[in-house]
Design a protein around this motif. Structure first.
Motif, PDB file in Angstrom:
ATOM      1  N   ARG A 508     -44.924 -23.894  56.032  1.00 41.44           N
ATOM      2  CA  ARG A 508     -43.933 -23.103  56.780  1.00 41.44           C
ATOM      3  C   ARG A 508     -44.146 -21.627  56.433  1.00 41.44           C
ATOM      4  NH1 ARG A 508     -39.879 -26.335  58.853  1.00 41.44           N
ATOM      5  NH2 ARG A 508     -39.836 -28.473  58.001  1.00 41.44           N
ATOM      6  N   THR A 510     -43.310 -17.320  57.895  1.00 41.33           N
ATOM      7  CA  THR A 510     -42.552 -16.395  58.754  1.00 41.33           C
ATOM      8  C   THR A 510     -43.514 -15.334  59.259  1.00 41.33           C
ATOM      9  OG1 THR A 510     -40.522 -16.769  57.500  1.00 41.33           O
ATOM     10  CG2 THR A 510     -40.635 -14.785  58.887  1.00 41.33           C
ATOM     11  N   ALA A 511     -43.629 -15.229  60.553  1.00 40.81           N
ATOM     12  CA  ALA A 511     -44.588 -14.292  61.153  1.00 40.81           C
ATOM     13  C   ALA A 511     -44.089 -12.863  60.937  1.00 40.81           C
ATOM     14  CB  ALA A 511     -44.752 -14.592  62.633  1.00 40.81           C
ATOM     15  N   VAL A 519     -52.180 -18.136  54.820  1.00 40.38           N
ATOM     16  CA  VAL A 519     -51.341 -19.331  54.966  1.00 40.38           C
ATOM     17  C   VAL A 519     -51.554 -20.291  53.795  1.00 40.38           C
ATOM     18  CG1 VAL A 519     -50.782 -21.310  56.438  1.00 40.38           C
ATOM     19  CG2 VAL A 519     -51.353 -19.088  57.467  1.00 40.38           C
ATOM     20  N   TYR A 555     -53.144 -16.345  59.224  1.00 40.05           N
ATOM     21  CA  TYR A 555     -52.411 -16.327  60.483  1.00 40.05           C
ATOM     22  C   TYR A 555     -52.501 -14.928  61.059  1.00 40.05           C
ATOM     23  CZ  TYR A 555     -48.528 -16.281  63.803  1.00 40.05           C
ATOM     24  OH  TYR A 555     -47.767 -16.133  64.937  1.00 40.05           O
ATOM     25  N   VAL A 591     -44.373 -22.026  62.269  1.00 41.47           N
ATOM     26  CA  VAL A 591     -44.326 -20.552  62.298  1.00 41.47           C
ATOM     27  C   VAL A 591     -42.989 -20.138  62.906  1.00 41.47           C
ATOM     28  CG1 VAL A 591     -45.417 -18.451  63.125  1.00 41.47           C
ATOM     29  CG2 VAL A 591     -46.821 -20.452  62.544  1.00 41.47           C
ATOM     30  N   THR A 604     -44.349 -18.186  51.489  1.00 42.42           N
ATOM     31  CA  THR A 604     -44.857 -19.321  52.270  1.00 42.42           C
ATOM     32  C   THR A 604     -44.538 -20.607  51.539  1.00 42.42           C
ATOM     33  OG1 THR A 604     -46.636 -17.961  53.141  1.00 42.42           O
ATOM     34  CG2 THR A 604     -46.903 -20.368  53.289  1.00 42.42           C
TER      35      THR A 604
END
Length: 654
Positions: A508, A510-511, A519, A555, A591, A604
């Motif tokens: 999991r 967060t952008a 990641v 990412y 995401v 993360t």
């Protein structure tokens, strides 16, 4: 009475009148002479053809056939065997009763010439045992021919006459030759039979036997009272009641069922002897024993205590009866039943009889007839665990270091000589663990891989397998075991697939706005030579949101408005030089855009899923029916709806 001679033929055109001179005399009177005139009239005649109506003699020499042509009586030639005209038939004495021997007039008409009517047949000498039917068939006697060592001759003078009185005659001579089959003969024409007074009804008294074909037996006398009965096939004679008479004489006949005249008679003198009805009494009356297979030969199993009502204790005789297997393993020593040979529970001979031996001890007292008592015996052999399990020779196995979980390494085939054979349980000393990544099937002895194999730390594993026998003793706790050394060698795989830990990850993130963000880092181990690993995303990155640099996944931010989940498949292999085995790693990445409220965490989150086998199967099935099928389906659906509507309307109206 003047009759026409057999075979004579009258012809009115040649001789139309015969003058016969007859003389007659009586004692003390003069001779009287008279003439007798026979006129022959022209008309239709009934003629009998030769050889049936022949007048000449037919002869043959010793051991030869009958001479042809016919020998006239006037020639004066002498032959050893001759018949005075007519046909000759030779038959065997063992022909069945009423067998056709000769036909005077076959159907349709043959040798006889008949003018306009059916003929009738008559025997001029009815004293013959042969029979003549209305169809002209000469049959054998109803009881068959009597057996004889000599040739029997029967002559039949037969007259054939039609409904108008026309007739002809002939003769048939039937020669009955001695049968070549053995005649029925008793081996013992006379026998003395002694029967005890205690003989019960329908008990076999004796049995007679006669040689010959199709032999049957019957009691001729006495008919009343019927003290005995006989089995007509086997010749067994049984009493019909409790015998009370002192003496009886039986006349038994043996005969051929197809030739009853072929028979013989035997005489049986049956003497009923009084007996002492009280037999010896024994304790125990029935012997049931259970012995281990290790019992020594000569051991006593049972001792009988028998007494004779008369008091003659020393005259008792003990004998053992039963199947051959029982007689070979036991014997009688006086009144004691003893073991003769070793009772090996593990042998095939003992297993064949179900580990149980049956026999009968016959105790006989003296006297005439002897009196006996029978004591049934049952001996059950029980198993004893005598032998230790044996390890197999050369218990060395080789397995690839990349063997999967549950792979079979080999089988430890131990043996045990106790019955049932090879009834073993298998176990690993020390159990299963990192230093011993193997398990063994307790029943079959199969060794399987249950953990990772590391050829860098272990070139081979030395296992200790315990073999323990089961069900080999009457006492289930009496078990024997043996330790076996097993060597499992690891075979190194040069181009083996990389191993990644874990193979499935759930992540999991967060952008964030700006540059790319890491990641996860894949932890994979390649071949022992240390070659660099290559990584590539094969599925799930159609939008290009992720990038791999080495073993690190990044990412790349984009304009993500809603939370999204990506399922990535990463392929890992040993390098670009040559084809290598490959490994797939599954990454599930959730995401969340930065504008979306999320839990207060900027780090993360890595979630390691439990390692399990993941099979991803993608199927695309498409079926495009033809146009005619669509039309038919549409029409059928319309008709179905109309039918349902009519039914509903009918129900509502009711």
């Amino acid at each position: 009475q003047v009759t026409l001679r057999a075979g004579a033929e009258l012809d009115a055109q040649q001789v139309n009148q015969y003058t016969l001179t007859l003389w007659a005399t009586c004692p003390g009177e003069e001779e009287v002479e008279e003439r007798f005139f026979v006129q022959v009239l022209s008309g239709q005649v009934l003629r009998c053809d030769a050889p049936f109506a022949s007048t000449g003699r037919r002869c043959r020499a010793e051991g030869a056939g009958w001479q042809e042509p016919w020998v006239p009586a006037s020639t004066g030639v002498l032959w050893p065997y001759c018949v005075a005209g007519g046909d000759v038939v030779e038959v065997s004495a063992d022909v069945m009763p009423r067998t056709p021997l000769y036909v005077v007039l076959p159907q349709p008409l043959g040798g006889l010439t008949v003018s306009g009517s059916c003929p009738g047949f008559r025997l001029r000498n009815p004293d013959t045992p042969l029979m003549l039917t209305h169809r002209g068939l000469v049959l054998a006697p109803a009881g068959g021919f009597s057996p004889s060592k000599d040739t029997q001759t029967f002559r039949l003078d037969i007259e054939v006459m039609d409904r108008h009185g026309r007739n002809c005659s002939g003769a048939v001579t039937v020669e009955v030759l001695p049968s070549r089959r053995p005649s029925v003969t008793f081996l013992e024409p006379q026998r003395e039979v002694t029967v005890p007074e205690s003989t019960r009804p329908l008990e076999v008294v004796t049995q007679v036997y006669a040689s010959g074909d199709n032999v049957r037996y019957a009691i001729l006398a006495p008919v009343a009272p019927a003290l005995f009965t006989i089995n007509e096939v086997t010749g067994e004679i049984r009493s019909t009641r409790q015998l009370e008479v002192a003496h009886a004489r039986l006349f038994v006949q043996a005969y051929n069922a197809l030739q009853p005249a072929d028979s013989d008679i035997a005489t049986l003198n049956i003497t009923v002897q009084r007996t002492d009805r009280q037999a010896p009494s024994c304790v125990p009356a029935i012997s049931v024993s259970q012995v281990p297979e290790t019992v020594f030969p000569g051991s006593t199993l049972v001792t009988l205590r028998c007494t004779d009502p008369i008091g003659a204790k020393d005259c008792l005789h003990y004998a053992l009866e039963g199947p051959p297997a029982s007689l070979s393993h036991f014997h009688m020593e006086g009144s004691q039943l003893q073991v003769n040979t070793t009772l090996d529970y593990d042998s095939e001979a003992v297993a064949t009889v179900g580990f149980q031996f049956t026999a009968t001890i016959v105790v006989t007292a003296g006297g005439q007839p002897p009196r006996s008592t029978r004591v049934p015996v049952l001996v059950t052999v029980t198993p004893v665990n005598e032998f230790t399990p044996t390890c197999p020779s050369g218990a060395d196995f080789t397995v690839l270091e990349t063997a999967a979980f549950g792979s079979i390494v080999g089988r430890v085939a131990g043996t045990d000589r106790d019955y049932p054979p090879d009834s073993l349980e298998y176990s690993l000393e020390g159990g299963t663990g990192p230093t011993q990544p193997f398990s063994i099937d307790t029943r079959t002895g199969e060794i399987r891989v249950v953990g990772p194999l590391d050829s860098q730390q272990h070139k081979s594993y030395r296992l200790t397998v315990r073999l323990t026998d089961t069900h080999n003793d009457l006492d289930p706790t009496n078990r024997l075991s043996h330790l076996c050394n097993v060597v499992v060698r690891l075979q190194t795989v040069v181009n083996r697939a990389p191993v990644c830990t874990p193979e499935v990850q759930e992540l999991r993130i967060t952008a964030r706005l700006g540059s790319r963000q890491p990641v996860t880092r894949l932890a994979c181990q390649g071949s022992p030579n240390g070659a660099a690993l290559a990584y590539a995303i094969t599925e799930g990155n159609e939008d290009g949101c992720f990038r791999l640099e080495g073993n690190t996944l990044f990412y790349v931010p984009d304009d993500l408005a809603e939370p999204r989940t990506f399922v990535l498949l990463v392929e890992v292999w040993g390098g670009p030089s040559a084809p290598h085995p490959r490994t797939m790693v599954a990454l599930v990445v959730h995401v969340t855009p930065q504008t979306t409220p999320v839990p207060p965490s900027s780090m993360t989150q890595h979630t390691t899923l439990q390692k399990k086998l993941l099979v991803i199967t993608q199927k695309e099935v498409m079926w495009q029916p033809p146009a005619w099928f669509v039309v038919v389906l549409t029409i059928s659906s319309t008709l179905l709806l109309a039918t349902l509507g009519c039914m509903a309307r009918s129900l509502m109206c009711r």
